[in-house]
Motif scaffolding. Structure first.
Motif, mmCIF file in Angstrom:
data_model
loop_
_atom_site.group_PDB
_atom_site.id
_atom_site.type_symbol
_atom_site.label_atom_id
_atom_site.label_comp_id
_atom_site.label_asym_id
_atom_site.label_seq_id
_atom_site.Cartn_x
_atom_site.Cartn_y
_atom_site.Cartn_z
ATOM 1 N N GLU A 162 0.841 -1.188 0.000
ATOM 2 C CA GLU A 162 0.000 0.000 0.000
ATOM 3 C C GLU A 162 0.884 1.249 0.000
ATOM 4 O O GLU A 162 1.941 1.263 0.639
ATOM 5 N N PRO A 163 0.480 2.309 -0.729
ATOM 6 C CA PRO A 163 1.265 3.544 -0.703
ATOM 7 C C PRO A 163 1.516 4.030 0.724
ATOM 8 O O PRO A 163 0.612 3.984 1.567
ATOM 9 N N GLY A 164 2.742 4.429 0.997
ATOM 10 C CA GLY A 164 3.105 4.900 2.327
ATOM 11 C C GLY A 164 3.666 3.819 3.221
ATOM 12 O O GLY A 164 4.116 4.118 4.334
ATOM 13 N N THR A 165 3.700 2.561 2.761
ATOM 14 C CA THR A 165 4.258 1.471 3.559
ATOM 15 C C THR A 165 5.776 1.595 3.623
ATOM 16 O O THR A 165 6.449 1.700 2.593
ATOM 17 N N VAL A 166 6.315 1.603 4.830
ATOM 18 C CA VAL A 166 7.763 1.707 5.032
ATOM 19 C C VAL A 166 8.332 0.316 5.275
ATOM 20 O O VAL A 166 7.812 -0.441 6.102
ATOM 21 N N SER A 167 9.396 -0.028 4.550
ATOM 22 C CA SER A 167 10.021 -1.344 4.657
ATOM 23 C C SER A 167 11.515 -1.199 4.906
ATOM 24 O O SER A 167 12.128 -0.214 4.490
ATOM 25 N N LEU A 168 12.075 -2.206 5.545
ATOM 26 C CA LEU A 168 13.522 -2.278 5.741
ATOM 27 C C LEU A 168 14.037 -3.450 4.925
ATOM 28 O O LEU A 168 13.602 -4.593 5.115
ATOM 29 N N VAL A 169 14.947 -3.167 3.981
ATOM 30 C CA VAL A 169 15.468 -4.183 3.066
ATOM 31 C C VAL A 169 16.975 -4.258 3.224
ATOM 32 O O VAL A 169 17.654 -3.224 3.277
ATOM 33 N N GLU A 170 17.516 -5.490 3.296
ATOM 34 C CA GLU A 170 18.966 -5.677 3.285
ATOM 35 C C GLU A 170 19.323 -6.374 1.988
ATOM 36 O O GLU A 170 18.829 -7.475 1.716
ATOM 37 N N PRO A 171 20.146 -5.754 1.144
ATOM 38 C CA PRO A 171 20.396 -6.306 -0.191
ATOM 39 C C PRO A 171 21.164 -7.618 -0.146
ATOM 40 O O PRO A 171 21.948 -7.865 0.772
ATOM 41 N N ASP A 172 20.914 -8.446 -1.159
ATOM 42 C CA ASP A 172 21.731 -9.640 -1.342
ATOM 43 C C ASP A 172 22.996 -9.223 -2.089
ATOM 44 O O ASP A 172 23.135 -8.072 -2.486
ATOM 45 N N PRO A 173 23.944 -10.161 -2.281
ATOM 46 C CA PRO A 173 25.206 -9.766 -2.938
ATOM 47 C C PRO A 173 25.037 -9.163 -4.318
ATOM 48 O O PRO A 173 25.904 -8.420 -4.785
ATOM 49 N N ASP A 174 23.917 -9.458 -5.009
ATOM 50 C CA ASP A 174 23.724 -8.966 -6.369
ATOM 51 C C ASP A 174 22.878 -7.708 -6.442
ATOM 52 O O ASP A 174 22.601 -7.202 -7.520
ATOM 53 N N GLY A 175 22.435 -7.190 -5.313
ATOM 54 C CA GLY A 175 21.629 -5.975 -5.362
ATOM 55 C C GLY A 175 20.585 -5.945 -4.275
ATOM 56 O O GLY A 175 20.838 -6.341 -3.145
ATOM 57 N N LEU A 206 21.831 -1.110 4.193
ATOM 58 C CA LEU A 206 20.397 -1.287 4.380
ATOM 59 C C LEU A 206 19.645 -0.286 3.512
ATOM 60 O O LEU A 206 20.165 0.777 3.167
ATOM 61 N N LEU A 207 18.412 -0.631 3.182
ATOM 62 C CA LEU A 207 17.535 0.270 2.437
ATOM 63 C C LEU A 207 16.252 0.465 3.223
ATOM 64 O O LEU A 207 15.555 -0.513 3.522
ATOM 65 N N VAL A 208 15.959 1.702 3.594
ATOM 66 C CA VAL A 208 14.667 2.050 4.166
ATOM 67 C C VAL A 208 13.826 2.574 3.005
ATOM 68 O O VAL A 208 14.109 3.641 2.448
ATOM 69 N N ALA A 209 12.819 1.798 2.628
ATOM 70 C CA ALA A 209 12.041 2.082 1.427
ATOM 71 C C ALA A 209 10.610 2.451 1.778
ATOM 72 O O ALA A 209 10.054 1.954 2.762
ATOM 73 N N CYS A 210 10.038 3.316 0.956
ATOM 74 C CA CYS A 210 8.631 3.689 1.118
ATOM 75 C C CYS A 210 7.914 3.442 -0.203
ATOM 76 O O CYS A 210 8.399 3.843 -1.264
ATOM 77 N N GLU A 211 6.753 2.768 -0.122
ATOM 78 C CA GLU A 211 5.953 2.510 -1.312
ATOM 79 C C GLU A 211 5.355 3.825 -1.816
ATOM 80 O O GLU A 211 4.631 4.514 -1.088
ATOM 81 N N PRO A 212 5.656 4.213 -3.070
ATOM 82 C CA PRO A 212 5.095 5.456 -3.602
ATOM 83 C C PRO A 212 3.658 5.265 -4.067
ATOM 84 O O PRO A 212 3.196 4.132 -4.261
ATOM 85 N N SER A 213 2.952 6.355 -4.258
ATOM 86 C CA SER A 213 1.618 6.303 -4.835
ATOM 87 C C SER A 213 1.714 5.933 -6.310
ATOM 88 O O SER A 213 2.707 6.244 -6.978
ATOM 89 N N ALA A 214 0.683 5.303 -6.820
ATOM 90 C CA ALA A 214 0.699 4.833 -8.203
ATOM 91 C C ALA A 214 0.843 5.981 -9.189
ATOM 92 O O ALA A 214 1.371 5.818 -10.283
ATOM 93 N N ARG A 215 0.419 7.183 -8.801
ATOM 94 C CA ARG A 215 0.458 8.304 -9.729
ATOM 95 C C ARG A 215 1.867 8.838 -9.949
ATOM 96 O O ARG A 215 2.107 9.636 -10.859
ATOM 97 N N THR A 216 2.829 8.419 -9.117
ATOM 98 C CA THR A 216 4.195 8.932 -9.232
ATOM 99 C C THR A 216 4.948 8.183 -10.325
ATOM 100 O O THR A 216 5.149 6.984 -10.247
#
Length: 255
Positions: A162-175, A206-216
């Motif tokens: 859902e737009p506005g969802t904040v996630s924490l992602v740790e990349p694998d060796p390839d990205g 680490l990547l702190v990511a936020c789901e953008p709105s579909a209109r972006t």
């Protein structure tokens, strides 16, 4: 090689080390004369094509040194290891970099920039640098080699939530495991690969990511975050502060 450590004047040199400049051996160059006796901070240790090491330094009294993160034209100087006098004292700790990524002209793509702007207004522990990289991929690549132990990237990323969802992602060796984070023309996964090819990178990214709105989209010309993404900025700030506390505690750094 970029980042790293070396020895000059009998002392270890690393990003954050402070030196006094004493250019020599290049005649009466007016730029050399202007640098004699000035104090500076080491930004990187670079190796040229012939295998010779150089220090990339920023002058302590340069009012423009904070205009951008690294390699600002006219605000960084290359000096030989025999052209510096190490100053007493340990190099400042550079444990964690929080890097905001995004294009503020593309609506929700400016999420990472807004998060680091708010973080910069708060009191953060020693050893933490907060920088707005915008869409400057080369600057981010060099920063990944600047001796940090942890880097937290902050960006808008489409992950199917859902737009506005904040996630924490740790990349694998390839990205970043297929996370789409390149809507602004700066692909952190590609930057990470380039940085690894250029030299050592932080042990943890680490990547702190936020789901953008579909209109972006790339074609969006809007300098305002959508309502759900704007509301997520405060959540991301608190998440990053918790991450910083955890990272510095685990590494034995006093907060």
């Amino acid at each position: 090689m970029s980042g790293g450590r070396t020895v000059a004047g009998g002392r270890e040199m690393a990003p954050g080390s402070r030196v006094r400049l004493c250019p020599r051996g290049r005649g009466a160059d007016i730029f050399d004369l202007a640098l004699v006796g000035r104090t500076a901070t080491v930004e990187r240790v670079d190796e040229d094509m012939e295998g010779r090491l150089h220090l990339v330094v920023a002058l302590d009294d340069d009012p423009g040194r904070d205009l951008g993160p690294r390699n600002q034209l006219g605000h960084r100087f290359f000096v030989g290891l025999d052209e510096v006098e190490p100053l007493a004292g340990d190099a400042p700790s550079r444990k964690v970099l929080v890097a905001g990524i995004g294009n503020v002209f593309h609506g929700d793509d400016g999420f990472g920039v807004e998060v680091v702007r708010r973080l910069a207004e708060r009191t953060l522990p020693p050893g933490v640098d907060v920088t707005d990289f915008g869409i400057r991929g080369i600057d981010l690549m060099y920063a990944l080699g600047d001796g940090y132990e942890t880097v937290v990237l902050v960006d808008a990323a489409a992950r199917g939530h859902e737009p506005g969802t904040v996630s924490l992602v740790e990349p694998d060796p390839d990205g970043f495991g297929g996370v789409a984070v390149d809507a602004h023309g700066l692909d952190p996964a590609q930057v990470l690969r380039l940085a690894r090819d250029n030299g050592p990178v932080p042990a943890r990214i680490l990547l702190v990511a936020c789901e953008p709105s579909a209109r972006t989209t790339d074609a969006t010309w809007e300098m305002k975050l959508s309502a759900p993404v704007g509301a997520a900025v405060a959540e991301a700030v608190l998440l990053i502060e918790r991450l910083l506390a955890k990272e510095l505690t685990e590494r034995g750094v006093e907060k």
